[in-house]
Design a protein around this motif. Structure first.
Motif, PDB file in Angstrom:
ATOM      1  N   GLY A  11       0.801  -1.208   0.000  1.00  0.00           N
ATOM      2  CA  GLY A  11       0.000   0.000   0.000  1.00  0.00           C
ATOM      3  C   GLY A  11       0.832   1.255   0.000  1.00  0.00           C
ATOM      4  O   GLY A  11       2.056   1.216  -0.174  1.00  0.00           O
ATOM      5  N   TRP A  12       0.145   2.361   0.173  1.00  0.00           N
ATOM      6  CA  TRP A  12       0.754   3.688   0.133  1.00  0.00           C
ATOM      7  C   TRP A  12       0.456   4.447   1.413  1.00  0.00           C
ATOM      8  O   TRP A  12      -0.677   4.427   1.916  1.00  0.00           O
ATOM      9  N   TYR A  13       1.477   5.096   1.916  1.00  0.00           N
ATOM     10  CA  TYR A  13       1.370   6.001   3.048  1.00  0.00           C
ATOM     11  C   TYR A  13       1.930   7.348   2.613  1.00  0.00           C
ATOM     12  O   TYR A  13       2.641   7.436   1.613  1.00  0.00           O
ATOM     13  N   LEU A  68      -1.757   6.375   6.605  1.00  0.00           N
ATOM     14  CA  LEU A  68      -2.201   5.498   5.538  1.00  0.00           C
ATOM     15  C   LEU A  68      -2.967   6.298   4.495  1.00  0.00           C
ATOM     16  O   LEU A  68      -3.803   7.132   4.830  1.00  0.00           O
ATOM     17  N   ARG A  73      -4.348   0.914   0.740  1.00  0.00           N
ATOM     18  CA  ARG A  73      -3.585  -0.315   0.811  1.00  0.00           C
ATOM     19  C   ARG A  73      -4.432  -1.516   0.420  1.00  0.00           C
ATOM     20  O   ARG A  73      -5.658  -1.474   0.478  1.00  0.00           O
ATOM     21  N   THR A  90      -9.252  -3.778   0.070  1.00  0.00           N
ATOM     22  CA  THR A  90      -8.623  -2.461   0.037  1.00  0.00           C
ATOM     23  C   THR A  90      -9.129  -1.584   1.177  1.00  0.00           C
ATOM     24  O   THR A  90     -10.278  -1.685   1.594  1.00  0.00           O
ATOM     25  N   CYS A 137       5.789   3.773  -0.415  1.00  0.00           N
ATOM     26  CA  CYS A 137       5.245   2.451  -0.669  1.00  0.00           C
ATOM     27  C   CYS A 137       5.595   1.552   0.502  1.00  0.00           C
ATOM     28  O   CYS A 137       6.707   1.631   1.056  1.00  0.00           O
TER      29      CYS A 137
END
Length: 115
Positions: free
Chosen positions: A35-37, A47, A50, A57, A95
């Motif tokens: 996922g992406w933060y 967050l 993700r 998701t 990422c």
């Protein structure tokens, strides 16, 4: 050792779009939990979106309806399509991958949204 390489950040005007990519290497199998933060100046990392270990998701409330996370398992790559960007979306986007009990982070990519 898993390595994550992000790309796609940049400078965009409010209302614009960007697509981030995160390519994972060094894993023998597809990493489901990715996922992406993001981290804005003087704020904690949070967050954005993700895939969980079960493949579902999660999105931060602030990006629901504007951002979409997707993936290409054959390439072990995760994408983040960001539409209708706002100045408050500015930050370093990281990422994240969690293969099993381990956790890995990319180096981050800067996203700047001008008003």
């Amino acid at each position: 050792q898993v390595q994550l390489v992000e790309s796609g950040g940049g400078l965009v005007q409010a209302g614009g779009s960007l697509r981030l990519s995160c390519a994972a290497s060094g894993s023998r199998s597809t990493i489901t939990a990715m996922g992406w933060y993001r981290q804005a100046p003087e704020k904690q990392r949070e967050l954005v979106a993700r895939f969980t270990s079960s493949g579902s998701t999660n999105y931060a409330d602030s990006v629901k309806g504007r951002f979409t996370i997707s993936r290409d398992n054959a390439k072990n790559t995760v994408y983040l399509l960001m539409n209708s960007l706002k100045p408050e979306d500015t930050g370093v986007y990281y990422c994240n991958a969690r293969p099993g009990p381990f956790e890995f982070w990319g180096q981050g990519t800067q996203v700047t949204v001008s008003s």
